[in-house]
Design a protein around this motif. Sequence first.
Motif, PDB file in Angstrom:
ATOM      1  N   SER A  14     -19.795  18.111  13.308  1.00 59.87           N
ATOM      2  CA  SER A  14     -19.023  18.910  12.361  1.00 59.87           C
ATOM      3  C   SER A  14     -17.672  19.314  12.954  1.00 59.87           C
ATOM      4  CB  SER A  14     -19.827  20.152  11.966  1.00 59.87           C
ATOM      5  OG  SER A  14     -19.096  20.956  11.093  1.00 59.87           O
ATOM      6  N   ARG A  32     -32.426  18.893   9.105  1.00 56.80           N
ATOM      7  CA  ARG A  32     -32.468  17.538   8.506  1.00 56.80           C
ATOM      8  C   ARG A  32     -31.565  17.455   7.273  1.00 56.80           C
ATOM      9  NH1 ARG A  32     -37.749  18.434  10.217  1.00 56.80           N
ATOM     10  NH2 ARG A  32     -38.436  16.927  11.801  1.00 56.80           N
ATOM     11  N   ALA A  33     -31.602  18.489   6.449  1.00 56.29           N
ATOM     12  CA  ALA A  33     -30.749  18.515   5.252  1.00 56.29           C
ATOM     13  C   ALA A  33     -29.273  18.545   5.638  1.00 56.29           C
ATOM     14  CB  ALA A  33     -31.103  19.721   4.379  1.00 56.29           C
ATOM     15  N   ALA A  34     -28.928  19.317   6.659  1.00 60.55           N
ATOM     16  CA  ALA A  34     -27.534  19.386   7.108  1.00 60.55           C
ATOM     17  C   ALA A  34     -27.078  18.041   7.677  1.00 60.55           C
ATOM     18  CB  ALA A  34     -27.374  20.490   8.147  1.00 60.55           C
ATOM     19  N   ASP A  55     -28.235  15.098   6.710  1.00 62.55           N
ATOM     20  CA  ASP A  55     -28.036  14.237   5.538  1.00 62.55           C
ATOM     21  C   ASP A  55     -26.726  14.555   4.828  1.00 62.55           C
ATOM     22  OD1 ASP A  55     -30.409  12.888   6.008  1.00 62.55           O
ATOM     23  OD2 ASP A  55     -31.560  14.103   4.578  1.00 62.55           O
ATOM     24  N   GLU A  56     -26.418  15.838   4.707  1.00 58.46           N
ATOM     25  CA  GLU A  56     -25.178  16.253   4.042  1.00 58.46           C
ATOM     26  C   GLU A  56     -23.953  15.743   4.807  1.00 58.46           C
ATOM     27  OE1 GLU A  56     -22.761  20.377   3.459  1.00 58.46           O
ATOM     28  OE2 GLU A  56     -24.904  20.438   3.006  1.00 58.46           O
ATOM     29  N   LEU A  57     -23.973  15.897   6.122  1.00 55.26           N
ATOM     30  CA  LEU A  57     -22.832  15.433   6.918  1.00 55.26           C
ATOM     31  C   LEU A  57     -22.732  13.908   6.880  1.00 55.26           C
ATOM     32  CD1 LEU A  57     -20.435  16.296   8.576  1.00 55.26           C
ATOM     33  CD2 LEU A  57     -21.908  16.284  10.603  1.00 55.26           C
ATOM     34  N   ARG A  58     -23.869  13.246   6.869  1.00 53.44           N
ATOM     35  CA  ARG A  58     -23.873  11.782   6.770  1.00 53.44           C
ATOM     36  C   ARG A  58     -23.173  11.349   5.486  1.00 53.44           C
ATOM     37  NH1 ARG A  58     -29.556   9.812   7.297  1.00 53.44           N
ATOM     38  NH2 ARG A  58     -29.185   9.838   9.520  1.00 53.44           N
ATOM     39  N   GLN A  59     -23.445  12.034   4.382  1.00 52.09           N
ATOM     40  CA  GLN A  59     -22.789  11.726   3.109  1.00 52.09           C
ATOM     41  C   GLN A  59     -21.286  11.954   3.180  1.00 52.09           C
ATOM     42  OE1 GLN A  59     -24.185  10.278   0.435  1.00 52.09           O
ATOM     43  NE2 GLN A  59     -26.046  10.149   1.675  1.00 52.09           N
ATOM     44  N   ARG A  60     -20.889  13.038   3.826  1.00 51.19           N
ATOM     45  CA  ARG A  60     -19.460  13.342   3.947  1.00 51.19           C
ATOM     46  C   ARG A  60     -18.722  12.318   4.794  1.00 51.19           C
ATOM     47  NH1 ARG A  60     -19.060  19.135   6.169  1.00 51.19           N
ATOM     48  NH2 ARG A  60     -16.841  18.628   6.132  1.00 51.19           N
ATOM     49  N   ARG A 120     -19.316   9.117   4.939  1.00 51.60           N
ATOM     50  CA  ARG A 120     -19.299   7.767   4.347  1.00 51.60           C
ATOM     51  C   ARG A 120     -17.953   7.424   3.788  1.00 51.60           C
ATOM     52  NH1 ARG A 120     -25.207   6.785   1.734  1.00 51.60           N
ATOM     53  NH2 ARG A 120     -26.226   6.850   3.726  1.00 51.60           N
TER      54      ARG A 120
END
Length: 175
Positions: free
Chosen positions: A129, A164-166, A168-173, A175
Amino acid sequence: MPDVSGASGPSGAFAVPGPPSGESGEDEPVLARIALGLDGVQAAQRGRTAEARASFEALWEALGERDVFHRCVLAHYLADLQDDPRAELEWDRRALAAADSLTAERAQMYESALQVRAFYPSLHLNLASDHLKLGEPDLAREQLERAVRSLDALPEDAYGAGIRAAVDELRQRLR
């Protein structure tokens, strides 16, 4: 390890810096360290980040090099109290360095079930982050991949689900 910028921040549990079982703490006044920690937590809860930073930085100095467990936790908190993304990155690096020097045996002196390996998903997520905030997406992806590789160390509880959710969220950002 909780992220103080989120719901599990300073209002959540803070590892009060007392000596682990079996250590006398004679070379550092335990009550003074506890007071600094509590002052920092209270200031952070009230939104007084500069005051919280000052208390936590004084506590950082009081802990000294040998108390790597509390230095790891404290640096993790301090990172989230920074206004400057470069300062945040530096504190997150300090947290990671402290975790790297912390043995499982040493951590378990504080809590018998504590696994140092479980610190890494959050530590690497925060570094990812930080790098993203600084416009360094390649370094962010590298740290995120390290977080992903360490996710298996997380417990199957609300904390683990939140990390885990965080991720996934950062992974999406990214992309």
